[in-house]
Each structure stands twice: as structure tokens, then as C-alpha cells.
Scaffold this active site. Structure first.
Site, PDB file in Angstrom:
ATOM      1  N   HIS A 218      -3.975  -5.057   0.454  1.00 41.12           N
ATOM      2  CA  HIS A 218      -3.442  -5.415   1.781  1.00 41.12           C
ATOM      3  C   HIS A 218      -3.431  -6.928   1.972  1.00 41.12           C
ATOM      4  O   HIS A 218      -4.272  -7.474   2.711  1.00 41.12           O
ATOM      5  CB  HIS A 218      -4.265  -4.733   2.886  1.00 41.12           C
ATOM      6  CG  HIS A 218      -3.926  -3.290   3.062  1.00 41.12           C
ATOM      7  ND1 HIS A 218      -2.855  -2.861   3.831  1.00 41.12           N
ATOM      8  CD2 HIS A 218      -4.474  -2.174   2.535  1.00 41.12           C
ATOM      9  CE1 HIS A 218      -2.776  -1.541   3.791  1.00 41.12           C
ATOM     10  NE2 HIS A 218      -3.753  -1.094   3.007  1.00 41.12           N
TER      11      HIS A 218
ATOM     12  N   GLU B 291      -1.592  -8.701   3.784  1.00 38.84           N
ATOM     13  CA  GLU B 291      -1.361  -9.093   5.195  1.00 38.84           C
ATOM     14  C   GLU B 291      -2.672  -9.259   5.965  1.00 38.84           C
ATOM     15  O   GLU B 291      -2.729 -10.007   6.936  1.00 38.84           O
ATOM     16  CB  GLU B 291      -0.434  -8.072   5.890  1.00 38.84           C
ATOM     17  CG  GLU B 291      -1.104  -6.794   6.384  1.00 38.84           C
ATOM     18  CD  GLU B 291      -1.427  -5.778   5.291  1.00 38.84           C
ATOM     19  OE1 GLU B 291      -1.177  -6.053   4.104  1.00 38.84           O
ATOM     20  OE2 GLU B 291      -1.952  -4.695   5.639  1.00 38.84           O
TER      21      GLU B 291
ATOM     22  N   CYS C 255       0.842  -1.205   0.000  1.00 35.57           N
ATOM     23  CA  CYS C 255       0.000   0.000   0.000  1.00 35.57           C
ATOM     24  C   CYS C 255       0.880   1.258   0.000  1.00 35.57           C
ATOM     25  O   CYS C 255       1.548   1.549  -0.981  1.00 35.57           O
ATOM     26  CB  CYS C 255      -0.999  -0.044   1.167  1.00 35.57           C
ATOM     27  SG  CYS C 255      -2.317   1.181   0.969  1.00 35.57           S
TER      28      CYS C 255
END
Ligand code: MN
Length: 240
Positions: free
Chosen positions: A214, A216, A110
Site C-alpha cells: 500500500h 498510498e 493491492c
């Protein structure tokens, strides 16, 4: 010893004092893939940053708080720019350049992808919603972070297409900025259907990857996103 992955942090201003902080989902995704996470508090002391670089086998430049300072790509702020925090930019740009020189793998997520592009000479949209009239949704703030939201198209011969073993996939999305002009040293390797740049890869380093979504936040619920962290940690192991 497992590969040591430096994870950049931001400053979270609690009412009474500042905290060096970052989402746990980064370090959990690194641990799940076999890496040992090491959080890196923001510093602009070059001796401290050089120590970080000498310790780590991979660098994860995280997303989160504050927009990249537009002065770093030659623009004054537009009114839709949110907050900037120049100390973080300075810290992460230095770490990025040193990690490139040391030839260790780098994953920018990001804001981290945007920061890498600016550090390498590219530019950003300060706010896609006001600067691109036909842009689709990229910032559904009321949605859970692990919900898949929009499609991305991956370049067929790219590292990301190889890692995810597909050229079209659903991802989450929480950004109001995006890469505008990509730096010469990077190739665009994913775009959304409305043409927003969603991944970049360095042209001459083995694993220097920027991801606009994202991953993660997705590794717990959507196992296919673990492949990105697995590839990153495997490369860090190899670079040790
Ligand atoms: Mn997006």
C-alpha cells in the site's frame, strides 16, 4: 489543467445507508504528485463507465473492501474467502479494459493489482495463509498502515526498480490474497522473500503497474514512495 486521475471506490455500509468511499490516502498521494483526483463511484452502466474513461488521463484501481470473485478465474470459493462484491469486479474490469484500449496509465494497488491480473486472464490465491503452508506474515492488522513490515525484491530491469532506484526495499503489507498464475500479458517484477508476487507490469503498455503493498499509506511518512505516484502522474500528463 492537471492530469485527471480516476480513483475507484467501494461501498461502505454504514448502519443506515451505503456510502461510495475510499481511503483519503489515495487522493492525497495523487494530489501530492500533481494530479487532480476524481473519485469514481461503482457503476455497472456502460454509458457511465465510458464517460469516466473519456474524462480521465490515468486510472487508479484501489485496494480495500471485498475479495475478487473466484468464479472470475474459474474457482468456487474456499471457506477462507472473505466477502465478494461482484458489482465492483464488473465495474473495475470494464474500466481496466477500456483504459488499456485508450492507452492511459493504470496503477492497481493491492486488490487493484489482483483485479488487473484476473481481468487479463490470471488467477489468485483465495487465501495465502491456508493455501501456502510456508508463507510469512502479510496481514499485520494491529500495525499502523504506514509501518514498513517485510522486504521485497524488485526485478533489476523493471519499471518499479527504475522508479524506486533499488532492487530490495521494505514495504507495508495488508493482504490475505495474492496473484497465483500471472496473466500472459503481465511480467512479475517484485516478490517477497517467501515468493509472494508483490508487483506486476504489463509487457506492452508504457505504465500499467500493479503493486501488492500500500504505497498510498506510505507517501506522507516515507517520501521514497512518492516516486511511484510522481511517475504515474508524469505518464498521465504525457498521455493527455
Ligand atoms: Mn505482502
Amino acid at each position: 489543467m492537471r492530469p485527471l486521475i480516476g480513483i475507484t471506490t467501494f461501498v461502505m455500509q454504514n448502519p443506515r445507508k451505503p456510502f461510495a468511499a475510499v481511503s483519503r490516502n489515495y487522493e492525497r498521494s495523487v494530489q501530492r504528485a500533481g494530479g487532480t483526483p476524481l473519485l469514481l463511484p461503482i457503476s455497472t452502466d456502460k454509458d457511465v463507465l465510458d464517460d469516466y474513461i473519456s474524462l480521465i488521463d490515468g486510472l487508479l484501481i484501489t485496494g480495500g473492501e471485498k475479495d475478487v470473485n473466484p468464479q472470475l478465474y474459474g474457482e468456487n470459493p474456499i471457506k477462507e474467502l472473505e466477502m465478494i462484491f461482484p458489482e465492483r469486479d464488473e465495474c473495475e474490469m470494464y474500466l481496466f479494459e477500456k483504459a488499456l484500449k485508450k492507452n492511459i496509465p493504470i496503477l492497481g494497488i493491492c486488490r487493484g493489482m489482483q483485479l488487473m491480473n484476473v481481468a487479463a486472464g490470471g488467477s489468485l490465491y483465495q487465501d495465502i495463509f491456508s493455501q501456502l503452508p510456508d508463507v510469512l506474515g502479510h496481514l499485520p492488522l494491529k500495525m499502523p498502515v504506514d509501518e514498513l513490515y517485510h522486504q521485497v525484491n524488485l526485478e533489476a530491469d523493471s519499471l518499479v526498480a527504475e522508479i524506486f532506484a533499488t532492487t530490495r526495499m521494505m514495504v507495508n503489507s495488508f493482504h490475505h490474497q495474492a496473484v497465483k498464475e500471472v496473466a500472459d500479458s503481465f511480467a512479475i517484477t517484485a516478490r517477497s522473500d517467501d515468493n509472494i508476487i508483490e508487483a506486476i507490469e504489463h509487457r506492452s503498455h508504457a505504465f500499467v503497474v500493479g503493486i501488492q503493498w500500500h504505497p498510498e499509506d506510505l507517501t506522507a511518512r516515507h517520501p521514497q514512495f512518492r516516486k511511484l505516484f510522481d511517475a504515474f502522474i508524469a505518464r498521465a500528463q504525457k498521455a493527455k
